[in-house]
Design a protein around this motif. Sequence first.
Motif, PDB file in Angstrom:
ATOM      1  N   THR A 217       0.840  -1.198   0.000  1.00  0.00           N
ATOM      2  CA  THR A 217       0.000   0.000   0.000  1.00  0.00           C
ATOM      3  C   THR A 217       0.870   1.240   0.000  1.00  0.00           C
ATOM      4  N   GLU A 235      -5.414   5.679   0.509  1.00  0.00           N
ATOM      5  CA  GLU A 235      -4.488   4.563   0.308  1.00  0.00           C
ATOM      6  C   GLU A 235      -4.632   4.029  -1.107  1.00  0.00           C
ATOM      7  N   HIS A 237      -4.108   0.709  -2.518  1.00  0.00           N
ATOM      8  CA  HIS A 237      -4.038  -0.564  -1.799  1.00  0.00           C
ATOM      9  C   HIS A 237      -4.125  -1.721  -2.782  1.00  0.00           C
TER      10      HIS A 237
END
Length: 343
Positions: A217, A235, A237
């Motif tokens: 991430t 984020e 991710h």
Amino acid sequence: MRRRASLILLGVAVFLAALAPLLRWYAFPRLAKVPAGSYQTAVLEAKDATLVDYARMEPRTVPKVTLVQTLKGNAEEARKIRRETGRDVVVWDTLTHMNGPDGAMISRIPERYVFDAHSQQPVHAGGEHVDGTPVRRDGIEYKWPFLVEKRDYRYFDMQTRTSAPIHYRGTRSFRGLDVYYFEQTIPWTSVPLPKRMPLGVTPETVRQLGLERWYTTRRMFWIDPVTGAPVNGEEVHREELRWTGHPEKKPITAFAGHVKMRADYVDSTVALVTSQRRLVLLLTSWLPWGSAGLGGALAALALFLEARTRPRRAFTGQKTHYGGKTERQAPGKRAAWSRGGSP
């Protein structure tokens, strides 16, 4: 009367001058703290994300994935730890709940975070854990300390159960606030599977298929430097299910998306932080500088009154010598010959 007034003003000025550093360096570190019983919710979304279909074990593109993070202060547990350790602590019981586009649960990870109410440093007590697994944190999580410094911090990553540096990347403007921008990158790392997953899938089920979970991430935070509270977070991710012992086989993307805080929650967070930062500024800037400034003004006024009083006393005590005699003149009266008259 002027002399008495100047002495009184000078005494008040000295008191205010002494009060200014006490407010900043004594009162503030003891009064500023995170409430033990706070409750917060944040909703984040990843649009046009990739999500694994556990029924077919294949990735698919979905319009939206939603993450709901709840943070509940456990005041009773905090009081218990305070009695045991003598420290003023906060216990946060958090829950990260990921839902698919149809609202069905994808994963559910509970967590307990115990930290010092004043410094936000972790306190290793009270059963701190991630998804039921005991952990020992190093560094901060969720919140920065009051009066954030322009430097790197160590930030705890819930997925890897470890801490890594989160880097200060400069000052930025966000919704009318001057904030500090921080960024952390977690490289691809093998991480545990959540204990709660959809369709009755368990970590053991996935392991029996010969798969393991990997994660990376890029984490971004916009932090209010006064309160240390995030006003926004994102984020980028990615998660994969990789074949254990078979790096040549193509991994299965479990989740991939750019997770952003929903706009209405950004608005409410900014409003909350704006109100809280006034209380911190009151103790760190407004009252100390106000006391110092008022003390300086009163000291100047006291010296001015004292200066006005001294010449008056000196003139009142003037003596006149003539004819071998010494006479004390009345205030404001000059000798007759000074005006050209005879003695």
